[in-house]
Write an enzyme that holds these catalytic residues in place. Structure first.
Site, PDB file in Angstrom:
ATOM      1  CB  VAL A 136       5.654  -3.017  -1.896  1.00 49.14           C
ATOM      2  CG1 VAL A 136       5.590  -2.525  -0.446  1.00 49.14           C
ATOM      3  CG2 VAL A 136       6.833  -2.363  -2.609  1.00 49.14           C
ATOM      4  CB  CYS A 137       1.039  -4.628  -1.057  1.00 42.49           C
ATOM      5  SG  CYS A 137       1.196  -2.828  -1.045  1.00 42.49           S
ATOM      6  CB  THR A 138       1.845  -9.286  -3.439  1.00 48.87           C
ATOM      7  OG1 THR A 138       0.647  -8.646  -3.876  1.00 48.87           O
ATOM      8  CG2 THR A 138       1.689 -10.793  -3.575  1.00 48.87           C
TER       9      THR A 138
END
Length: 240
Positions: A136-138
């Site tokens: 998600v974040c990366t």
């Protein structure tokens, strides 16, 4: 339909990854370091690495800007006053004046106008990033940056998620979008280019000793051998 025709059709439909994107080298003067949601609460979700090793990896990624002072640094958090928690103080202490973009709702950092403005303000086109969680974040940010024309290096060692299977899927998605999914050491070596550079061996070996001790110990062993080394029986007979 003949088998050869089916095979040709199938191969044509497959993404050709090997030569889809030309190799691009990191340039320390055109790179930006982003620390994405490496937060104390989210740390518990990084289950695809040994937790002690992963904390070291988080700090090492964050410290790239100490090794290469020309890199501007941006930190961003997601709901840091809630269960995701703050960025570890050790990381804040590295960059007391760096911008910290505290996102209150945007899952993908690129959806934050403040974050986009901070990235664009640096004028850099090569982005080095890592985050929790990888898928998600990366991955969301890395692919968004690719869509905007940036070159992206995702430090896989400092990006963690709940399982190795999810990590592998996320890395595959990023690579298909042209993201360079790489190790910490490859980032360091590509930024440095030459041990005779500045920063070079004089600056990077002490940094590695702190943040990548396996290489630091290699250098220590060589130093010890040169300063106080004595061959033991049998060593002199070994091939050079």
């Amino acid at each position: 339909m003949k088998f050869t025709t089916l095979l040709t059709t199938a191969l044509t439909a497959l993404p050709i990854l090997a030569d889809s994107f030309p190799w691009e080298r990191l340039n320390k003067n055109d790179s930006l370091l982003i620390i994405v949601d490496l937060q104390e609460g989210l740390y518990s979700l990084a289950r695809d690495y040994d937790p002690t090793l992963f904390k070291q990896n988080m700090l090492a990624h964050s410290a790239l800007g100490l090794a290469f002072p020309t890199l501007p640094v941006i930190l961003t958090t997601s709901a840091s006053t809630g269960p995701n928690g703050p960025i570890p103080q050790e990381i804040f202490d590295m960059y007391p004046t760096a911008p910290v973009i505290a996102r209150q709702g945007e899952v993908n950092a690129w959806d934050s106008p403040e974050f986009r403005a901070a990235v664009k303000a640096t004028g850099k086109k090569q982005i080095i990033l890592a985050g929790i969680v990888t898928d998600v974040c990366t991955a969301f940010l890395a692919r968004s940056l690719r869509a905007e024309g940036y070159s992206v290096w995702a430090n896989q060692e400092a990006s963690g998620t709940v399982t190795k299977e999810i990590r592998d899927l996320a890395n595959d998605q990023m690579m298909r979008a042209g993201v360079n999914v790489v190790s910490l050491f490859s980032i360091v070596c590509d930024l440095m280019r030459d041990w005779r550079s500045s920063p070079g061996a004089k600056e990077i070996l002490p940094w590695l000793d702190t943040y990548m001790p396996v290489y630091g110990m290699l250098a220590r062993g060589h130093r010890a051998a040169v300063e106080n080394g004595t061959l033991i029986p049998g060593e002199a007979d070994l091939p050079l």
